[in-house]
Design a protein around this motif. Structure first.
Motif, PDB file in Angstrom:
ATOM      1  N   THR A 132       0.681  -1.116  -0.030  1.00 21.38           N
ATOM      2  CA  THR A 132      -0.119   0.024   0.075  1.00 21.38           C
ATOM      3  C   THR A 132       0.838   1.321   0.082  1.00 21.38           C
ATOM      4  O   THR A 132       0.638   2.124  -0.851  1.00 21.38           O
ATOM      5  CB  THR A 132      -0.964   0.020   1.215  1.00 21.38           C
ATOM      6  OG1 THR A 132      -1.706  -1.302   1.108  1.00 21.38           O
ATOM      7  CG2 THR A 132      -1.834   1.443   1.189  1.00 21.38           C
ATOM      8  N   ILE A 133       1.830   1.228   0.572  1.00 17.02           N
ATOM      9  CA  ILE A 133       2.706   2.423   1.071  1.00 17.02           C
ATOM     10  C   ILE A 133       3.526   2.711  -0.431  1.00 17.02           C
ATOM     11  O   ILE A 133       3.751   3.886  -0.867  1.00 17.02           O
ATOM     12  CB  ILE A 133       3.755   2.104   2.098  1.00 17.02           C
ATOM     13  CG1 ILE A 133       3.163   2.171   3.592  1.00 17.02           C
ATOM     14  CG2 ILE A 133       4.772   3.180   2.067  1.00 17.02           C
ATOM     15  CD1 ILE A 133       2.126   3.445   3.550  1.00 17.02           C
ATOM     16  N   ILE A 134       3.953   1.359  -1.154  1.00 19.15           N
ATOM     17  CA  ILE A 134       4.916   1.501  -2.204  1.00 19.15           C
ATOM     18  C   ILE A 134       3.906   2.103  -3.129  1.00 19.15           C
ATOM     19  O   ILE A 134       4.429   2.977  -3.971  1.00 19.15           O
ATOM     20  CB  ILE A 134       5.308   0.141  -2.483  1.00 19.15           C
ATOM     21  CG1 ILE A 134       6.478  -0.153  -1.508  1.00 19.15           C
ATOM     22  CG2 ILE A 134       5.922   0.223  -4.128  1.00 19.15           C
ATOM     23  CD1 ILE A 134       7.249  -1.550  -1.886  1.00 19.15           C
ATOM     24  N   ASN A 135       2.544   1.603  -3.370  1.00 16.86           N
ATOM     25  CA  ASN A 135       1.530   1.988  -4.562  1.00 16.86           C
ATOM     26  C   ASN A 135       1.400   3.762  -4.495  1.00 16.86           C
ATOM     27  O   ASN A 135       1.431   4.297  -5.211  1.00 16.86           O
ATOM     28  CB  ASN A 135       0.485   1.160  -4.579  1.00 16.86           C
ATOM     29  CG  ASN A 135       0.606  -0.113  -5.009  1.00 16.86           C
ATOM     30  OD1 ASN A 135       1.767  -0.495  -5.644  1.00 16.86           O
ATOM     31  ND2 ASN A 135      -0.050  -1.043  -4.675  1.00 16.86           N
ATOM     32  N   ARG A 136       1.271   3.975  -3.067  1.00 10.16           N
ATOM     33  CA  ARG A 136       0.894   5.515  -2.880  1.00 10.16           C
ATOM     34  C   ARG A 136       2.081   6.274  -3.296  1.00 10.16           C
ATOM     35  O   ARG A 136       1.881   7.224  -3.939  1.00 10.16           O
ATOM     36  CB  ARG A 136       0.531   5.685  -1.269  1.00 10.16           C
ATOM     37  CG  ARG A 136       0.408   6.958  -0.812  1.00 10.16           C
ATOM     38  CD  ARG A 136       0.247   7.100   0.613  1.00 10.16           C
ATOM     39  NE  ARG A 136       0.032   8.588   1.012  1.00 10.16           N
ATOM     40  CZ  ARG A 136       0.932   9.328   1.486  1.00 10.16           C
ATOM     41  NH1 ARG A 136       2.113   9.084   1.236  1.00 10.16           N
ATOM     42  NH2 ARG A 136       0.609  10.516   1.763  1.00 10.16           N
ATOM     43  N   GLY A 137       3.130   5.892  -2.777  1.00  9.77           N
ATOM     44  CA  GLY A 137       4.401   6.573  -3.094  1.00  9.77           C
ATOM     45  C   GLY A 137       4.574   6.890  -4.705  1.00  9.77           C
ATOM     46  O   GLY A 137       4.973   7.940  -5.133  1.00  9.77           O
ATOM     47  N   ARG A 138       4.484   5.748  -5.535  1.00 10.33           N
ATOM     48  CA  ARG A 138       4.542   5.705  -6.908  1.00 10.33           C
ATOM     49  C   ARG A 138       3.589   6.668  -7.453  1.00 10.33           C
ATOM     50  O   ARG A 138       3.792   7.429  -8.505  1.00 10.33           O
ATOM     51  CB  ARG A 138       4.474   4.445  -7.443  1.00 10.33           C
ATOM     52  CG  ARG A 138       5.913   3.401  -7.079  1.00 10.33           C
ATOM     53  CD  ARG A 138       5.689   2.238  -7.642  1.00 10.33           C
ATOM     54  NE  ARG A 138       7.052   1.639  -7.280  1.00 10.33           N
ATOM     55  CZ  ARG A 138       7.144   0.252  -7.465  1.00 10.33           C
ATOM     56  NH1 ARG A 138       6.317  -0.606  -8.003  1.00 10.33           N
ATOM     57  NH2 ARG A 138       8.305  -0.323  -7.030  1.00 10.33           N
ATOM     58  N   SER A 139       2.324   6.586  -6.792  1.00 11.33           N
ATOM     59  CA  SER A 139       1.112   7.437  -7.534  1.00 11.33           C
ATOM     60  C   SER A 139       1.655   8.922  -7.215  1.00 11.33           C
ATOM     61  O   SER A 139       1.404   9.516  -8.170  1.00 11.33           O
ATOM     62  CB  SER A 139       0.000   7.065  -6.523  1.00 11.33           C
ATOM     63  OG  SER A 139      -0.947   7.795  -7.131  1.00 11.33           O
ATOM     64  N   ASP A 140       1.826   9.281  -6.065  1.00 12.08           N
ATOM     65  CA  ASP A 140       2.488  10.529  -5.934  1.00 12.08           C
ATOM     66  C   ASP A 140       3.531  11.144  -6.822  1.00 12.08           C
ATOM     67  O   ASP A 140       3.539  12.091  -7.122  1.00 12.08           O
ATOM     68  CB  ASP A 140       2.984  10.874  -4.328  1.00 12.08           C
ATOM     69  CG  ASP A 140       1.755  10.740  -3.575  1.00 12.08           C
ATOM     70  OD1 ASP A 140       0.805  10.819  -4.033  1.00 12.08           O
ATOM     71  OD2 ASP A 140       2.024  10.487  -2.079  1.00 12.08           O
ATOM     72  N   ALA A 141       4.342  10.214  -6.926  1.00  7.77           N
ATOM     73  CA  ALA A 141       5.621  10.649  -7.878  1.00  7.77           C
ATOM     74  C   ALA A 141       4.981  10.700  -9.062  1.00  7.77           C
ATOM     75  O   ALA A 141       5.562  11.687 -10.205  1.00  7.77           O
ATOM     76  CB  ALA A 141       6.815   9.583  -8.034  1.00  7.77           C
ATOM     77  N   ARG A 142       4.271   9.684  -9.895  1.00  6.11           N
ATOM     78  CA  ARG A 142       3.652  10.040 -11.244  1.00  6.11           C
ATOM     79  C   ARG A 142       2.813  11.362 -11.140  1.00  6.11           C
ATOM     80  O   ARG A 142       2.884  12.127 -12.370  1.00  6.11           O
ATOM     81  CB  ARG A 142       2.687   8.782 -11.627  1.00  6.11           C
ATOM     82  CG  ARG A 142       3.331   7.778 -11.843  1.00  6.11           C
ATOM     83  CD  ARG A 142       2.648   6.539 -12.441  1.00  6.11           C
ATOM     84  NE  ARG A 142       1.499   6.078 -11.557  1.00  6.11           N
ATOM     85  CZ  ARG A 142       1.499   5.160 -10.717  1.00  6.11           C
ATOM     86  NH1 ARG A 142       2.809   4.346 -10.664  1.00  6.11           N
ATOM     87  NH2 ARG A 142       0.713   4.996 -10.164  1.00  6.11           N
ATOM     88  N   LYS A 143       2.074  11.599 -10.005  1.00  6.70           N
ATOM     89  CA  LYS A 143       1.350  13.115 -10.064  1.00  6.70           C
ATOM     90  C   LYS A 143       2.146  14.193 -10.218  1.00  6.70           C
ATOM     91  O   LYS A 143       2.059  15.331 -10.768  1.00  6.70           O
ATOM     92  CB  LYS A 143       0.586  13.036  -9.009  1.00  6.70           C
ATOM     93  CG  LYS A 143      -0.291  14.256  -8.696  1.00  6.70           C
ATOM     94  CD  LYS A 143      -1.094  14.242  -7.342  1.00  6.70           C
ATOM     95  CE  LYS A 143      -2.059  15.557  -7.185  1.00  6.70           C
ATOM     96  NZ  LYS A 143      -2.913  15.410  -6.058  1.00  6.70           N
ATOM     97  N   MET A 144       3.326  14.068  -9.280  1.00  7.63           N
ATOM     98  CA  MET A 144       4.104  15.281  -9.487  1.00  7.63           C
ATOM     99  C   MET A 144       4.839  15.292 -10.718  1.00  7.63           C
ATOM    100  O   MET A 144       5.072  16.548 -11.233  1.00  7.63           O
ATOM    101  CB  MET A 144       5.325  15.185  -8.301  1.00  7.63           C
ATOM    102  CG  MET A 144       6.148  16.106  -8.304  1.00  7.63           C
ATOM    103  SD  MET A 144       7.609  15.880  -6.893  1.00  7.63           S
ATOM    104  CE  MET A 144       6.557  15.949  -5.444  1.00  7.63           C
ATOM    105  N   ALA A 145       5.099  14.343 -11.416  1.00 11.20           N
ATOM    106  CA  ALA A 145       5.903  14.396 -12.710  1.00 11.20           C
ATOM    107  C   ALA A 145       4.968  14.903 -13.758  1.00 11.20           C
ATOM    108  O   ALA A 145       5.282  15.594 -14.501  1.00 11.20           O
ATOM    109  CB  ALA A 145       6.226  12.842 -13.227  1.00 11.20           C
TER     110      ALA A 145
END
Length: 211
Positions: A141-154
């Motif tokens: 869950t934490i990994i998926n959230r972190g990757r989602s935030d990174a994609r959003k920032m990009a």
């Protein structure tokens, strides 16, 4: 499945058992034969076997420490990692990698696992009351959230991001080292820029001296 004891470990424990047996015997205590006594002690230490050849790596420290107590020697620290230890370690790693607040993790634990905890107590609560599978699910869950935030920032900044490293000493290759997330850091300047600044300073100094 845990690996069996090595020949060296069996030898060490056998020697310790012999010394402990003689020490207890020298104090006038009635004892069975050395073999029977050793089997009893191994069973008392492991709870599953009385034979060193059937004992596993996770049994080495308990057997060693039991025999060491008879000899007055210092006990060994148990450095054997359980499956829960590994799961907690991986969860901590993911939390650090994506800079996730402990209060966020605690909120998920309270909501999904119905365990009372705070950011300060969340890891101990998971260790004491959760299953290994629950901790692994939290890590995903934490990994998926972190990757989602990174994609959003990009997508918002138009700049590529890298997946942060858990170890702060490791940095991504090339120009990605100049970025934290998608925010560029003006830390490294090219040699051309440095030479241009030096030339400009010399020009300004010469101009001021003539004036």
């Amino acid at each position: 499945m845990s690996k069996p004891l090595t020949k060296r470990q069996i030898t060490v424990l056998s020697i310790m058992a012999g010394k402990a047996y003689k020490r207890i015997q020298s104090q006038g205590c009635p004892l069975p034969s050395l073999t029977d006594w050793r089997h009893d002690e191994i069973w008392a230490a492991t709870g599953v076997t009385e034979s060193l050849t059937k004992a596993t790596q996770e049994h080495y420290v308990p057997i060693y420490n039991r025999l060491a107590s008879y000899l007055g020697e210092a006990p060994l620290k148990n450095r054997t990692w359980t499956e829960m230890d590994k799961a907690i370690h991986n969860l901590r790693d993911a939390m650090q990698r994506y800079e996730t607040a402990l209060d966020y993790l605690a909120a998920i634990v309270r909501d999904q696992l119905h365990l009372s905890c705070t950011g300060r107590t969340v890891y101990n609560t998971l260790r004491d009351h959760a299953a290994v599978e629950h901790v692994q699910y939290l890590m995903y869950t934490i990994i998926n959230r972190g990757r989602s935030d990174a994609r959003k920032m990009a997508s918002e900044t138009g700049q590529e991001t890298y997946e942060p490293h858990a170890d702060p000493r490791t940095m991504p290759p090339g120009k990605l080292a100049d970025h934290v997330g998608a925010v560029p850091l003006e830390r490294h300047r090219s040699a051309l820029e440095a030479n241009w600044d030096m030339t400009a300073r010399k020009y300004n100094q010469g101009r001021c001296s003539h004036e």
